[in-house]
Design a protein around this motif. Structure first.
Motif, short mmCIF file in Angstrom:
data_model
loop_
_atom_site.label_atom_id
_atom_site.label_comp_id
_atom_site.label_asym_id
_atom_site.label_seq_id
_atom_site.Cartn_x
_atom_site.Cartn_y
_atom_site.Cartn_z
N LEU A 207 -5.00 2.74 12.38
CA LEU A 207 -5.64 1.43 12.37
C LEU A 207 -6.97 1.45 11.63
CD1 LEU A 207 -5.77 -1.50 13.33
CD2 LEU A 207 -6.73 -0.68 15.49
N ILE A 208 -7.73 2.55 11.77
CA ILE A 208 -9.01 2.64 11.07
C ILE A 208 -8.81 2.56 9.56
CG2 ILE A 208 -10.90 4.24 10.53
CD1 ILE A 208 -10.76 5.20 13.42
N PHE A 209 -7.82 3.26 9.05
CA PHE A 209 -7.57 3.24 7.61
C PHE A 209 -7.00 1.90 7.16
CE2 PHE A 209 -8.01 7.79 8.11
CZ PHE A 209 -8.67 8.15 6.94
N PHE A 210 -6.19 1.26 8.01
CA PHE A 210 -5.71 -0.07 7.65
C PHE A 210 -6.86 -1.06 7.56
CE2 PHE A 210 -1.08 0.54 9.21
CZ PHE A 210 -0.76 1.11 7.99
N LEU A 211 -7.79 -0.97 8.50
CA LEU A 211 -8.95 -1.86 8.47
C LEU A 211 -9.87 -1.54 7.29
CD1 LEU A 211 -9.87 -2.01 12.28
CD2 LEU A 211 -8.79 -3.80 10.92
N TYR A 212 -10.01 -0.27 6.98
CA TYR A 212 -10.94 0.14 5.92
C TYR A 212 -10.39 -0.18 4.53
CZ TYR A 212 -13.72 3.18 2.92
OH TYR A 212 -14.51 3.66 1.91
N ASP A 213 -9.11 0.10 4.30
CA ASP A 213 -8.55 -0.04 2.95
C ASP A 213 -7.14 -0.63 2.99
OD1 ASP A 213 -8.65 0.14 0.19
OD2 ASP A 213 -7.81 2.16 0.14
N GLY A 214 -6.94 -1.65 3.83
CA GLY A 214 -5.63 -2.28 3.89
C GLY A 214 -5.17 -2.86 2.57
N PRO A 215 -6.03 -3.63 1.86
CA PRO A 215 -5.61 -4.16 0.55
C PRO A 215 -5.25 -3.09 -0.45
CG PRO A 215 -7.51 -5.34 1.37
CD PRO A 215 -7.31 -4.18 2.29
N GLY A 216 -6.01 -1.98 -0.48
CA GLY A 216 -5.69 -0.90 -1.40
C GLY A 216 -4.36 -0.25 -1.09
N ILE A 217 -4.06 -0.05 0.21
CA ILE A 217 -2.76 0.51 0.60
C ILE A 217 -1.64 -0.41 0.18
CG2 ILE A 217 -1.36 1.20 2.58
CD1 ILE A 217 -3.94 2.03 3.98
N TRP A 218 -1.83 -1.71 0.36
CA TRP A 218 -0.78 -2.66 -0.01
C TRP A 218 -0.57 -2.70 -1.53
CZ3 TRP A 218 3.46 -4.64 1.17
CH2 TRP A 218 3.93 -5.81 0.59
N ARG A 219 -1.66 -2.61 -2.31
CA ARG A 219 -1.52 -2.58 -3.76
C ARG A 219 -0.75 -1.33 -4.21
NH1 ARG A 219 -6.90 -4.29 -3.69
NH2 ARG A 219 -7.60 -2.17 -4.21
N PHE A 220 -1.01 -0.21 -3.52
CA PHE A 220 -0.27 1.01 -3.84
C PHE A 220 1.22 0.84 -3.55
CE2 PHE A 220 1.53 5.04 -2.34
CZ PHE A 220 1.34 5.84 -3.47
N VAL A 221 1.55 0.18 -2.45
CA VAL A 221 2.96 -0.04 -2.11
C VAL A 221 3.63 -0.94 -3.15
CG1 VAL A 221 4.52 -1.05 -0.39
CG2 VAL A 221 2.59 0.36 0.34
N THR A 222 2.92 -1.99 -3.59
CA THR A 222 3.53 -2.92 -4.55
C THR A 222 3.74 -2.30 -5.91
OG1 THR A 222 1.32 -3.78 -5.10
CG2 THR A 222 2.58 -4.95 -3.39
N ARG A 223 3.09 -1.19 -6.22
CA ARG A 223 3.32 -0.53 -7.50
C ARG A 223 4.71 0.09 -7.59
NH1 ARG A 223 -2.17 1.58 -6.74
NH2 ARG A 223 -3.61 0.37 -8.05
N GLY A 224 5.40 0.18 -6.46
CA GLY A 224 6.75 0.73 -6.47
C GLY A 224 7.81 -0.25 -6.91
N VAL A 225 7.46 -1.50 -7.17
CA VAL A 225 8.43 -2.51 -7.62
C VAL A 225 8.15 -2.83 -9.08
CG1 VAL A 225 8.63 -3.46 -5.31
CG2 VAL A 225 6.97 -4.43 -6.88
N PRO A 226 9.14 -3.35 -9.80
CA PRO A 226 8.92 -3.69 -11.22
C PRO A 226 7.76 -4.66 -11.40
CG PRO A 226 11.26 -3.74 -10.69
CD PRO A 226 10.54 -3.57 -9.39
N ALA A 227 7.06 -4.53 -12.55
CA ALA A 227 5.87 -5.35 -12.79
C ALA A 227 6.19 -6.83 -12.87
CB ALA A 227 5.18 -4.89 -14.09
N ARG A 228 7.38 -7.18 -13.33
CA ARG A 228 7.70 -8.60 -13.52
C ARG A 228 7.88 -9.34 -12.20
NH1 ARG A 228 13.17 -9.42 -12.99
NH2 ARG A 228 14.45 -7.53 -12.82
N VAL A 229 8.17 -8.62 -11.11
CA VAL A 229 8.34 -9.27 -9.81
C VAL A 229 7.25 -8.84 -8.83
CG1 VAL A 229 10.83 -9.56 -10.08
CG2 VAL A 229 9.93 -7.48 -9.03
N ARG A 230 6.24 -8.11 -9.33
CA ARG A 230 5.25 -7.55 -8.44
C ARG A 230 4.45 -8.64 -7.72
NH1 ARG A 230 2.27 -3.11 -11.45
NH2 ARG A 230 4.36 -2.23 -11.34
N ALA A 231 4.10 -9.70 -8.45
CA ALA A 231 3.32 -10.77 -7.84
C ALA A 231 4.10 -11.46 -6.73
CB ALA A 231 2.88 -11.78 -8.90
N ARG A 232 5.41 -11.67 -6.95
CA ARG A 232 6.23 -12.32 -5.93
C ARG A 232 6.37 -11.44 -4.70
NH1 ARG A 232 11.55 -15.02 -8.39
NH2 ARG A 232 11.59 -15.75 -6.23
#
Length: 301
Positions: free
Chosen positions: A97-122
């Protein structure tokens, strides 16, 4: 703030669970007595049903109550191994929970890099909508459970039904299982009122339970949950049944939140427009940029 929140939440849950467990033996005896009264009315009343069939049904019901009591008492902290597992799980949860609170957006951006760039925003928008649906569900369910417990508890106290606090705690805990939990808790309250105060009091308690459930269904649920978490009652029942069969009580509790997340995420993915979710942005703040997009995705929102 996190430590204070954990302390407050832990204190409330401890009070509710301890209150319920302490009142469970007397609550069980009241329910058994009410079942005996119902059996006498069914056999000696105008219906004149067969005593063997009624006795079999009552024995099954009493056995289920006793099994639940045994599961609750045996599930208490009795060994050092159980204490160690609970403490380890709690510390691991706080650490994550501490890391989710500290860098939740960064963790989520890292996860979204695993999908193709053309659908990343969706995918980004769908994920944030799903998480917002989970947040809304947990907040709304806790608020609804509190209102149900307080409303039914006040009604039981006015009527003079015993075991008001254990029954209110039971209503609060059961409210986290949508539809089915409220029905079961209300049935127990009516049975206790029947054996303790008589038939008229049981009818009044039934009216209170129905009134509170109607308030929940037509006012609290639509107002607090909103369209982001709105699910069809049939889907909720099927989800609870599937979770109960698959993973027991824990599966029944987690089935509806998981369904809410999947419902919001899939709806967002199937939508044609790359728009921001209507609910509060819970994964991004003003100091973080949106997920990176590829060269062919310059028009993505």
């Amino acid at each position: 703030m996190m430590v204070a929140g954990i302390a407050v939440l832990g204190g409330l849950l401890t009070f509710v669970i301890i209150t319920f467990v302490n009142g469970l033996p007397l609550l069980q005896s009241q329910v058994v007595a009410s079942l005996d009264q119902i059996r006498d009315w069914l056999t000696n009343g105008p219906l004149h049903l067969r005593a063997e069939q009624i006795q079999t049904f009552i024995d099954d019901a009493i056995g289920a109550i006793q099994d639940n009591q045994a599961a609750i008492t045996q599930g208490a902290i009795t060994t050092a191994t159980t204490i160690g597992e609970i403490l380890t799980g709690f510390l691991l949860t706080v650490f994550v929970l501490i890391f989710f609170l500290y860098d939740g957006p960064g963790i989520w951006r890292f996860v979204t890099r695993g999908v193709p760039a053309r659908v990343r925003a969706r995918v980004d928008v769908a994920g944030r909508r799903g998480f917002a649906a989970l947040v809304n569900y947990v907040r709304a369910t806790a608020a609804v459970a509190l209102v149900d417990a307080v409303g039914i508890g006040i009604g039981l106290a006015i009527i003079g039904v015993p075991l008001v606090i254990p029954l209110s705690a039971l209503v609060f805990l059961a409210a986290f299982v949508p539809i089915i939990g409220g029905i079961l808790a209300g049935t127990v309250a009516v049975l206790v009122a029947l054996v303790a105060k008589g038939f008229i009091a049981a009818l009044v308690v039934l009216a209170v339970v129905i009134g509170v459930n109607q308030l929940e269904a037509h006012v609290l649920q639509p107002l607090l949950l909103g369209r982001a978490v709105r699910l069809h009652p049939l889907a909720v029942v099927f989800a609870i049944a599937t979770g109960l069969i698959t993973a027991g009580i824990a599966g029944a509790l987690l089935a509806v939140p998981l369904l809410a997340v999947l419902n919001a995420s899939i709806k967002s993915l199937l939508h044609e427009e790359h728009t921001e979710p209507e609910t509060i942005d819970v994964l991004h703040d003003d100091h973080n940029q949106p997920p990176p997009t590829g060269p062919d995705d310059t028009n993505a929102t």
